[in-house]
Design an enzyme around this catalytic site. Structure first.
Site, PDB file in Angstrom:
ATOM      1  N   GLY A 274       0.815  -1.205   0.000  1.00 18.00           N
ATOM      2  CA  GLY A 274       0.000   0.000   0.000  1.00 18.00           C
ATOM      3  C   GLY A 274       0.848   1.254   0.000  1.00 18.00           C
ATOM      4  N   GLY A 275       0.503   2.184  -0.891  1.00 20.41           N
ATOM      5  CA  GLY A 275       1.257   3.420  -1.008  1.00 20.41           C
ATOM      6  C   GLY A 275       0.476   4.625  -0.552  1.00 20.41           C
ATOM      7  N   TYR A 277      -1.092   6.953   3.012  1.00 20.23           N
ATOM      8  CA  TYR A 277      -0.468   7.723   4.085  1.00 20.23           C
ATOM      9  C   TYR A 277       0.279   6.832   5.072  1.00 20.23           C
ATOM     10  CZ  TYR A 277      -3.891  11.128   2.324  1.00 20.23           C
ATOM     11  OH  TYR A 277      -4.640  11.941   1.527  1.00 20.23           O
ATOM     12  N   GLY A 279       1.376   3.686   4.770  1.00 16.96           N
ATOM     13  CA  GLY A 279       2.507   2.996   4.172  1.00 16.96           C
ATOM     14  C   GLY A 279       3.718   3.886   4.004  1.00 16.96           C
ATOM     15  N   LEU A 280       3.488   5.132   3.577  1.00 17.68           N
ATOM     16  CA  LEU A 280       4.608   6.049   3.363  1.00 17.68           C
ATOM     17  C   LEU A 280       5.237   6.482   4.675  1.00 17.68           C
ATOM     18  CD1 LEU A 280       3.599   5.969   0.489  1.00 17.68           C
ATOM     19  CD2 LEU A 280       3.755   8.459   0.411  1.00 17.68           C
ATOM     20  N   GLU A 281       4.412   6.799   5.668  1.00 13.21           N
ATOM     21  CA  GLU A 281       4.947   7.259   6.945  1.00 13.21           C
ATOM     22  C   GLU A 281       5.795   6.187   7.615  1.00 13.21           C
ATOM     23  OE1 GLU A 281       1.500  10.499   8.233  1.00 13.21           O
ATOM     24  OE2 GLU A 281       1.589   8.559   9.245  1.00 13.21           O
ATOM     25  N   ASP A 412     -14.869   8.515  11.990  1.00 14.62           N
ATOM     26  CA  ASP A 412     -14.685   7.769  10.746  1.00 14.62           C
ATOM     27  C   ASP A 412     -15.888   6.936  10.340  1.00 14.62           C
ATOM     28  OD1 ASP A 412     -12.164   8.797  10.882  1.00 14.62           O
ATOM     29  OD2 ASP A 412     -11.194   6.926  11.505  1.00 14.62           O
ATOM     30  N   HIS A 565      12.145  37.312   8.536  1.00 12.59           N
ATOM     31  CA  HIS A 565      13.289  36.743   7.817  1.00 12.59           C
ATOM     32  C   HIS A 565      14.350  36.272   8.812  1.00 12.59           C
ATOM     33  CE1 HIS A 565      16.352  36.247   4.734  1.00 12.59           C
ATOM     34  NE2 HIS A 565      17.199  36.847   5.570  1.00 12.59           N
TER      35      HIS A 565
END
Length: 582
Positions: A274-275, A277, A279-281, A412, A565
């Site tokens: 799975g790609g 949220y 899976g990536l985290e 959910d 800045h």
């Protein structure tokens, strides 16, 4: 409707509020209601604070920190150690060690569905990652310490194990541990568990459930309660895909978003199915902690809900970190790894790419990140007339009321964005509509412009007026490194506006470190419609734009603003010069 049955030991009329599930909505809801009526939270199992988000992000921050301490004088202070002789850079700023790094000029076609490309001769394109001898720069020396310090200490301040739970009990909220099922209108049968009162036992039960085991033997009794109001806030749980051979892998090697946080050692090779949220985290987290990581994604791109250019930029970042990504592939089976001499890579994932190429990927652990399922199966919703969508989400109106009188759904379980922040906003809608102003905590910042008071004359309510404008421009953050923060509309949403005759302009700007920034505006009014920041503290930069959008600030005003800045907000001076008609 299903037949109603009752088979219980004890019965009682609650004459109050019953809340199924704690989390971001249930816990504050209990605090709000207990001031004026008897209130109970029914909790099935240990919940990590509010759905698990805080401890998860705490662990992820450990992975992000690895990049900054890789060349520290004292990495052991962080539970890390440097591999001898390593010159690898796993911080994502570029590497030359052949760790699966994708070149920026590699197009989607040259990847052939994967993160590897022909321009990188050291990249492995046969589905297998590097050998154990390859250097990763740093590796986790004490995963148990990381888990304790970066996750469990966060949990210690959460609902189930301490402070929040005690505050609710002191305020008069009843905490009922068990699994609830509707057996009549606003009537629940609760299977109570009685031997899990101490924290240690609770954690053991949670670990068992995370690994798919039945858990400890507990004395179970049944109790029936009937309330005036019932709130369903049971959330979702990780789903388990139907892939041949998955059941044959040892339980402690098959992970989900919960059990991953209980690992006592870093996986040798983590395969992520799975790609999205999750899976990536977690994939990037364990790559940072020293694991080899392969992501197998069925879709044509990562994070498919994001704009295609954002997804492409995210792919570049992950491949730069040394993560192998296979896109447009199908997982066909898990099989034993016949070449596993030392027992560290016991299984193989077999995939078929979109070009019909078969690949075999040896792994030590697999993370199932293919989606989630609603925790409503045991509630017996149809027995009390609660309608659901074909996908199982509870149907609610603008006040979050279900089709059963006196029953509401939050979080959910109903249709809508599945984010923790939206669950908390659900609580605010309920509070605004059902709790009299004098019963609302004075610390509330939500404007209560109108109310539907129990036992009073009902009147139409515009829930958007009772809550924040951010309900309509949902913000969220993906906690990769760098973060991906988004608020408002995506490209797919803008197509409908363009068909309606609105002129849209879009600005895109590369970020000097890595990542990109993007904004879409109404060309005639100057209204900011959507904003994405994939960059350092992308979530915080996004929050600036969220407030501006809520206040109706135009893009020209953001571009002409004087920002401190040097600060990340200064990028909002530069972005708008790239506006083009889209």
């Amino acid at each position: 409707m299903a037949q109603l049955t009752q088979n219980v030991e004890t019965k009682e009329t609650w004459n109050g509020t019953l809340i199924l599930g704690s989390g971001h909505a249930g816990t504050p809801l209990a605090s709000a209601f207990v001031a004026g009526r008897r209130t109970a939270i029914i909790e099935k199992a240990q919940q990590y604070e509010t759905g698990g988000m805080s401890p998860t992000k705490s662990m992820i921050s450990s992975g992000s920190g690895v990049a900054h301490i890789a060349h520290s004088r004292a990495p052991n202070d962080y539970g890390m150690q440097r591999n001898a002789g390593s010159n690898a850079n796993i911080s994502g700023s570029g590497s030359s060690d052949g760790s699966g790094n994708g070149n920026n000029d590699g197009s989607a076609d040259s990847r052939s569905g994967t993160a590897n490309n022909d321009n990188n001769p050291k990249s492995n394109n046969n589905g297998n990652d590097k050998d154990e001898g390859d250097d990763d720069g740093v590796q986790a020396e004490d995963m148990v310490e990381i888990r304790q310090e970066r996750k469990r200490n966060v949990v210690a301040g959460g609902f189930s194990s301490g402070n929040e739970r005690n505050r609710l009990i002191e305020a008069g909220v009843d905490i009922l541990k068990g699994e609830a099922t509707f057996i009549g209108p606003k009537t629940l049968c609760i299977r109570m568990r009685h031997d899990l009162e101490d924290r240690k036992a609770d954690e053991e039960e949670h670990a068992d459930r995370a690994q798919g085991r039945m858990g400890r033997t507990a004395k179970v009794s049944e109790r029936t309660v009937t309330g005036e109001l019932v709130f369903i806030n049971v959330g979702e749980a990780p789903s388990r895909p139907d892939i041949a051979g998955l059941e044959g892998i040892e339980d402690d090697r098959v992970l989900n978003s919960t059990s991953t946080m209980e690992l006592e050692a870093v996986p040798k090779h983590l395969i992520v199915l799975g790609g999205g949220y999750i899976g990536l985290e977690f994939g990037q987290l364990f790559r940072r902690l020293g694991a080899q990581v392969t992501i197998a994604q069925r879709g044509k791109r990562l994070v498919p809900r994001e704009d295609p250019d954002i997804a492409e930029c995210m792919l570049d970042i992950l491949t730069e970190d040394g993560i192998t990504v296979h896109l447009g592939c199908t997982a066909t089976a898990f099989t034993p790894n016949d070449n596993d001499d030392d027992g560290t890579l016991p299984f193989t994932l077999n995939i078929v790419t979109d070009s019909n190429e078969s690949l075999s990927i040896p792994g030590s652990h697999v993370l199932l990140a293919t989606g989630s399922t609603l925790n409503t199966t045991s509630l017996n919703l149809d027995a009390v007339g609660i309608n659901t969508t074909p996908r199982g989400h509870i149907v609610v109106d603008e006040k979050l009321a279900t089709t059963a009188q006196g029953v509401y759904a939050l979080g959910d379980v109903h249709v809508g964005p599945g984010f923790a922040q939206m669950s908390y906003d659900d609580f605010r809608i309920i509070r605004a509509n059902l709790i009299p102003p004098e019963k609302t905590p004075s610390s509330s910042t939500t404007p209560l412009t109108s109310h539907l008071i129990l036992n009073a004359q009902a009147r139409p309510i515009n829930t958007a007026a009772s809550t924040s404008k951010s309900r309509n421009i949902v913000p969220y953050v993906i906690y990769t490194d760098p973060q991906l923060g988004h608020v408002g509309l995506h490209d797919r949403d803008l197509e409908d506006l363009k068909k309606a005759g609105r002129k849209i302009q879009t600005a895109k700007m590369a970020i000097s470190t890595r990542g990109m920034m993007k904004a879409s505006v109404d060309a005639e009014t100057g209204e900011v419609l959507g904003f994405t920041c994939l960059g350092i503290e992308g979530g915080e930069v996004m929050a600036i734009m969220q407030v501006a959008m809520m206040a109706g600030v135009k893009w020209r005003d953001m571009g002409n603003a004087v920002w401190a800045h040097p600060s990340l907000s200064e990028s909002l001076n530069s972005l708008w010069q790239f506006l083009k008609e889209s």
